[in-house]
Design an enzyme around this catalytic site. Structure first.
Site, PDB file in Angstrom:
ATOM      1  N   SER B 100       0.831  -1.204   0.000  1.00 49.56           N
ATOM      2  CA  SER B 100       0.000   0.000   0.000  1.00 49.56           C
ATOM      3  C   SER B 100       0.869   1.259   0.000  1.00 49.56           C
ATOM      4  O   SER B 100       1.739   1.392  -0.845  1.00 49.56           O
ATOM      5  CB  SER B 100      -0.925  -0.065   1.219  1.00 49.56           C
ATOM      6  OG  SER B 100      -1.976   0.824   1.091  1.00 49.56           O
ATOM      7  N   ASP B 222      -9.487  -4.349  -6.290  1.00 49.61           N
ATOM      8  CA  ASP B 222      -8.941  -3.636  -5.133  1.00 49.61           C
ATOM      9  C   ASP B 222      -9.450  -2.199  -5.200  1.00 49.61           C
ATOM     10  O   ASP B 222      -9.101  -1.460  -6.108  1.00 49.61           O
ATOM     11  CB  ASP B 222      -7.406  -3.663  -5.202  1.00 49.61           C
ATOM     12  CG  ASP B 222      -6.763  -2.930  -4.022  1.00 49.61           C
ATOM     13  OD1 ASP B 222      -7.491  -2.294  -3.241  1.00 49.61           O
ATOM     14  OD2 ASP B 222      -5.526  -3.011  -3.898  1.00 49.61           O
ATOM     15  N   HIS B 250      -7.397  -5.597  -0.780  1.00 47.60           N
ATOM     16  CA  HIS B 250      -6.198  -4.777  -0.761  1.00 47.60           C
ATOM     17  C   HIS B 250      -5.068  -5.429   0.030  1.00 47.60           C
ATOM     18  O   HIS B 250      -3.993  -4.883   0.138  1.00 47.60           O
ATOM     19  CB  HIS B 250      -6.547  -3.409  -0.156  1.00 47.60           C
ATOM     20  CG  HIS B 250      -5.435  -2.412  -0.237  1.00 47.60           C
ATOM     21  ND1 HIS B 250      -4.818  -2.072  -1.432  1.00 47.60           N
ATOM     22  CD2 HIS B 250      -4.821  -1.681   0.719  1.00 47.60           C
ATOM     23  CE1 HIS B 250      -3.884  -1.171  -1.193  1.00 47.60           C
ATOM     24  NE2 HIS B 250      -3.858  -0.921   0.098  1.00 47.60           N
TER      25      HIS B 250
END
Lengths: 403, 274
Positions: B100, B222, B250
């Site tokens: 991320s 996602d 995610h």
């Protein structure tokens, strides 16, 4: 069983079961009513699709990791999105469960319409209170810090003023006071030499040493004078084109006879602010340095690349941070290289690693000074036998508050 | 430059080093979590690599007292955390594995100090979360503001994330060992600033500066880093390999560790630089 099923369907809260991939495998009637969408339409959807966009982020960054790692997540506030798009605030509790070896998650949604209003008020009050408190604390802290800093600054200005006086004084010493005795020694030495006949070879040799020392002294005082004077460059700060400066510097080095040819490879270097004369000089010194440390078996090639990065504008203050645009330029040669443990030593005044060269040991110290004058930094990394890379980091803008 | 001196980086960033290999594999967690996120992944690599885990200041088991609102007001403070850890441990040729927001932290660090890195594995990366005329990031400014509000609401019951109920989970005893360590950010103010920094940053222009081999692991469906974003990164980073995973969501390192490990191993074996 039928009663249980009935109760489950009519629970005063929405209930879903979803699998590891996040797909809903069961939804009760209450949830259907909350979302204005029959339960059978909800089954098969991905759970996060029932949420508002911000809740989806929270689901992915907090809720799901928590549930996956801890097996449960309780009293989480999320917002569902009904079929018509209107938000439904809910409090969520969820558990992991295993049925026939199959992992799934049971999740209940209790609407919190009233509680949410109350919480929002509470938060708003809290926020204002905190903000006022924070600002107050910050102002107090800043006031104290400012006073301390002003005091420190005042002291440092005194010391700095003294130092720069001494520095300029030193310049004068190199320019005149030291040159004069050297000149005299040289003059009378020449007279003596032209007059006298010397009895033996020993005396001849001693004279040669004296002569060489005089030349060395002259060279050193000249270089040191140069070093002191570079900080006095008078040209204004402008936007610099590193590609142009590099070419000019290379041509100058060739013209001055340091090397017949230098193979220079440059990428598209970003522009930055600085004093052109100083950066041209910096590149001249870097070229000279590369020539002095050329590998005997291969043609000298210098590769220069540049990239934009962010660096903290504060270099001394340990707890102050302001990341601003900087330019990083790497000046890489394919010379003999040096032992990387000396990567700081080489920037010291009169420090020389390669005793076979004619350099004064001032070039890199000069470069360091030029970078300091531009609030930048210089460092070196090297591999013996492969070459040396000089890394320069300098702010894009010279005015602190720009960028 | 900018190296934070006079601070014990190891305890500040809760650094853990183990494994039987010599080449370092540095795992950097995303927003909202800590190094625990990686526990299904690193066991597959501990025989061949030196595993390095850490928490950003303000997350996981880091020293929250070291949090500095100025330093962490942009991703660059987090970049400095990563560089501090690498310098402190004397690492070089690291395989960076980021999730991320950490993907951009890794990207920026690799541009700043290329000598520290060998390759980058980016899981669910995004260089910009908010849409503009020519770019789809997946979010509007208002979505992010709502998120910040929602985080605040969830911190009313903040103890839920750290509270005793979670600390003593009888049903999942295997988690017991790590339950003494906190899981998420320990301070709502820090978490909120981290969220703002994460979701409002824009690093699209930095991508072209990446020189290392990069693996982009893109999840299907996602919502935080949609497929268009992964493809955009792949186009911008010349030396990148792009894998669209079967995993959804995610957090493939939690939901599909097997697939994640397989793709990572494939990349590491094929990577000619290794």
């Amino acid at each position: 069983m039928e009663i249980a099923e009935h109760i489950l369907q009519e629970l005063p809260c929405g209930c879903v079961v979803f699998d590891e991939a996040g797909t809903v495998t069961f939804a009760n009637r209450t949830l259907g009513l909350l979302l204005n969408n029959p339960a059978e339409n909800i089954v098969g959807q991905r759970l996060e699709m029932l949420l508002t966009i911000s809740s989806r982020i929270f689901y992915q960054t907090h809720f799901f990791p928590l549930l996956r790692l801890k097996g449960q997540a309780n009293e989480i506030f999320l917002t569902l999105k009904s079929e018509s798009g209107s938000p439904v605030p809910v409090m969520v509790n969820a558990n992991a469960t295993t049925n026939n070896g199959q992992l799934s998650y049971i999740c209940v949604f209790a609407p919190v319409w009233e509680r949410q209003k109350y919480e929002e008020q509470l938060l708003e009050t809290n926020r204002r209170h905190q903000q006022a408190q924070q600002e107050n604390a910050m102002l107090n802290e800043l006031r104290d810090e400012l006073e301390l800093n002003q005091f420190e600054l005042d002291r440092k200005i005194s010391i700095l003023r003294e130092h720069s006086q001494e520095y300029l004084q030193m310049g004068k010493v190199f320019m005149h006071d030291m040159q004069e005795p050297i000149r005299k020694i040289s003059l009378f030495f020449d007279k003596l030499k032209s007059k006298g006949k010397f009895a033996n070879a020993d005396d001849e040799m001693h004279l040669a040493v004296i002569n060489k020392s005089i030349l060395r002294l002259r060279f050193l005082t000249g270089s040191l004078l140069d070093f002191v004077q570079i900080s006095k460059a008078a040209d204004p700060v402008t936007m610099l084109n590193a590609n142009e400066l590099l070419v000019q510097a290379r041509n100058q080095v060739i013209r001055d006879g340091y090397s017949p040819e230098i193979n220079l490879v440059t990428g598209n270097l970003p522009e930055f602010e600085g004093r052109a004369s100083q950066f041209r000089r910096l590149f001249v010194e870097l070229f000279k340095n590369a020539i002095e440390n050329k590998h005997p078996d291969r043609e000298l090639t210098i590769q220069v690349t540049g990239v934009a990065i962010e660096e903290n504008a504060y270099q001394n203050h340990l707890s102050k941070y302001k990341y601003i645009d900087h330019i990083k330029i790497e000046f890489a040669d394919n010379g003999i290289g040096f032992d990387d443990q000396f990567n700081e030593y080489i920037f010291g005044l009169l420090n020389k690693l390669n005793a076979d060269t004619n350099g004064s040991g001032l070039g890199l110290a000069l470069c360091k000074q030029i970078l300091s004058l531009h609030y930048g930094k210089i460092k070196a990394k090297s591999v013996i036998g492969q070459g040396t890379t000089i890394v320069i980091v300098v702010p894009l803008h010279q005015t602190a508050l720009q960028g | 430059m900018g190296f934070t001196l006079g601070m014990d980086v190891i305890s500040r960033n809760n650094v853990k080093v183990f494994g039987h290999g010599s080449q370092p594999m540095v795992f950097a967690h995303g927003f909202g979590c800590g190094q625990h996120m990686w526990r299904y992944i690193w066991p597959a690599f501990e025989n061949d690599y030196k595993i390095v885990l850490f928490d950003y200041v303000g997350s996981g088991g880091s020293d929250a007292l070291a949090y500095n609102t100025e330093r962490y007001d942009s991703l660059h403070g987090y970049v400095q955390d990563l560089l501090d850890v690498c310098h402190e441990l004397g690492l070089s040729k690291c395989i960076f594995v980021g999730h991320s927001v950490s993907c951009m932290v890794g990207v920026l660090a690799s541009v700043k100090a290329p000598e520290l890195f060998d390759s980058l594995i980016l899981i669910g990366p995004s260089a910009r979360y908010i849409d503009d005329e020519k770019y789809t990031g997946g979010f509007k400014q208002t979505d992010i503001e709502e998120l910040l509000e929602m985080m605040e609401k969830n911190y009313i019951g903040w103890s839920n994330f750290l509270g005793p109920a979670i600390m003593q989970n009888q049903e999942r005893p295997e988690l017991g060992a790590e339950l003494t360590e906190s899981f998420c950010s320990t301070d709502p103010k820090i978490a909120k600033q981290f969220a703002r920094v994460t979701f409002l940053s824009d690093n699209r222009k930095d991508l072209v500066n990446v020189r290392h081999p990069v693996l982009i692991l893109q999840c299907s469906e996602d919502i935080i880093a949609p497929v268009q974003v992964g493809e955009f990164l792949h186009r911008q980073i010349s030396n990148s390999e792009y894998k669209l995973m079967q995993a959804t969501g995610h957090c493939p390192h939690l939901s599909a560790p097997g697939e994640t490990i397989e793709l990572m191993s494939e990349f590491l074996t094929n990577n000619p630089w290794k």
